[in-house]
Design a protein around this motif. Sequence first.
Motif, short mmCIF file in Angstrom:
data_model
loop_
_atom_site.label_atom_id
_atom_site.label_comp_id
_atom_site.label_asym_id
_atom_site.label_seq_id
_atom_site.Cartn_x
_atom_site.Cartn_y
_atom_site.Cartn_z
N THR A 268 -5.77 -22.61 35.29
CA THR A 268 -7.03 -22.47 36.02
C THR A 268 -7.89 -21.32 35.49
N ASN A 269 -7.43 -20.68 34.43
CA ASN A 269 -8.17 -19.52 33.90
C ASN A 269 -9.10 -19.90 32.75
N THR A 270 -9.33 -21.20 32.59
CA THR A 270 -10.27 -21.69 31.57
C THR A 270 -11.22 -22.69 32.23
N MET A 271 -12.10 -23.27 31.43
CA MET A 271 -13.05 -24.25 31.94
C MET A 271 -12.44 -25.64 32.04
N TRP A 272 -11.18 -25.79 31.59
CA TRP A 272 -10.59 -27.14 31.53
C TRP A 272 -10.54 -27.81 32.89
N ILE A 273 -9.99 -27.15 33.90
CA ILE A 273 -9.79 -27.77 35.21
C ILE A 273 -11.12 -28.18 35.83
N GLY A 274 -12.18 -27.45 35.53
CA GLY A 274 -13.47 -27.78 36.10
C GLY A 274 -14.16 -28.93 35.39
N GLY A 275 -13.81 -29.16 34.12
CA GLY A 275 -14.46 -30.21 33.36
C GLY A 275 -13.68 -31.50 33.28
N ALA A 276 -12.38 -31.47 33.64
CA ALA A 276 -11.54 -32.66 33.55
C ALA A 276 -11.69 -33.50 34.81
N ASN A 277 -11.68 -34.82 34.65
CA ASN A 277 -11.72 -35.68 35.83
C ASN A 277 -10.31 -35.89 36.36
N HIS A 278 -10.19 -36.60 37.47
CA HIS A 278 -8.90 -36.74 38.16
C HIS A 278 -7.88 -37.48 37.30
N LEU A 279 -8.34 -38.42 36.48
CA LEU A 279 -7.41 -39.16 35.63
C LEU A 279 -6.85 -38.26 34.53
N GLU A 280 -7.68 -37.41 33.97
CA GLU A 280 -7.24 -36.50 32.91
C GLU A 280 -6.26 -35.46 33.44
N VAL A 281 -6.54 -34.94 34.64
CA VAL A 281 -5.62 -33.95 35.23
C VAL A 281 -4.28 -34.62 35.56
N ALA A 282 -4.32 -35.81 36.13
CA ALA A 282 -3.09 -36.53 36.45
C ALA A 282 -2.30 -36.83 35.18
N GLY A 283 -3.01 -37.16 34.10
CA GLY A 283 -2.34 -37.43 32.84
C GLY A 283 -1.63 -36.20 32.31
N GLU A 284 -2.24 -35.05 32.44
CA GLU A 284 -1.60 -33.80 32.01
C GLU A 284 -0.35 -33.51 32.86
N LEU A 285 -0.45 -33.80 34.14
CA LEU A 285 0.71 -33.58 35.02
C LEU A 285 1.87 -34.49 34.61
N ARG A 286 1.58 -35.77 34.40
CA ARG A 286 2.63 -36.70 33.98
C ARG A 286 3.24 -36.27 32.65
N SER A 287 2.38 -35.84 31.72
CA SER A 287 2.86 -35.40 30.41
C SER A 287 3.80 -34.21 30.53
N ALA A 288 3.50 -33.28 31.43
CA ALA A 288 4.35 -32.10 31.61
C ALA A 288 5.70 -32.48 32.20
N PHE A 289 5.70 -33.41 33.15
CA PHE A 289 6.97 -33.87 33.72
C PHE A 289 7.82 -34.55 32.64
N GLU A 290 7.21 -35.40 31.85
CA GLU A 290 7.94 -36.08 30.78
C GLU A 290 8.55 -35.06 29.82
N ALA A 291 7.78 -34.04 29.47
CA ALA A 291 8.28 -33.01 28.54
C ALA A 291 9.44 -32.23 29.15
N ALA A 292 9.35 -31.92 30.44
CA ALA A 292 10.42 -31.16 31.10
C ALA A 292 11.71 -31.96 31.16
N TYR A 293 11.62 -33.24 31.52
CA TYR A 293 12.83 -34.07 31.59
C TYR A 293 13.43 -34.29 30.21
N LEU A 294 12.58 -34.45 29.22
CA LEU A 294 13.07 -34.63 27.85
C LEU A 294 13.81 -33.39 27.38
N ARG A 295 13.25 -32.24 27.66
CA ARG A 295 13.91 -31.00 27.25
C ARG A 295 15.21 -30.80 28.00
N ALA A 296 15.22 -31.13 29.29
CA ALA A 296 16.46 -31.01 30.08
C ALA A 296 17.54 -31.91 29.51
#
Length: 243
Positions: free
Chosen positions: A180-208
């Motif tokens: 939240t310390n950049t302009m990204w969250i303010g410029g991204a739409n709901h689909l882009e933010v949700a995509g980033e969330l899904r991507s982070a979960f996938e990365a965490a499970y893969l690393r685990a």
Amino acid sequence: MTTPAGFDDLHRLAGDAARFARIFSVEQDAGHTFTGHDATERVAVSVTADGQVTDVELARDWDREIDPRSLGAAVVEAVGAATVNRVSAWADRVPGAGDEPGEPAPPRTREPVTINPSTAAIEDLLYLLHRVGQETAPPERGRRRDPGPARPAPTKGKSEGGHVVVVLNGTTVAEVRVETNTMWIGGANHLEVAGELRSAFEAAYLRAEEEAPARDADSAVAELKALTADPQEFVARLFGLDR
């Protein structure tokens, strides 16, 4: 022939354990998912029968109800709600779990259980439980403990765009950090933010998954988990059940 003292209690314990094993081995539909929402219902999270997050959706106007700085906490809240729904769905499939309050329970006949408990198996289990206790107990202040396996560090996964980090504590979602310390969250739409969330979960499970072999080495908790993976087989082996 007289019955040894305590044998009846052991026999009863074995019978109860066998019945609990059958209850806890109720199968889950591996392809089914369970959905939960945060308090604002602007965040929806889906988890599998194993509790793994597979999808995150945000309402188009999610930021009208949720401060971007609180989005990570809202996602964790939705994960918790989905987990509750998963456990509730499992409980509904357990025999007797759906009985209405006040209704008399149907008569249950106790199945005959013949046991031949293995002293060696019981001693091995007690020693394993001791190791688990040593491995998981917090150190007492002012008291030195024997060195044991270090507690595994949390697993972190970063989204493809680098804007979201998911922290796993074992299989539990401990934290979701949204940039939240950049302009990204303010410029991204709901689909882009949700995509980033899904991507982070996938990365965490893969690393685990990648870290699991090294993390499980010489781990009493992992050994106990493997030992009890099949509850029916575990109880039968421990008590020498002949059902």
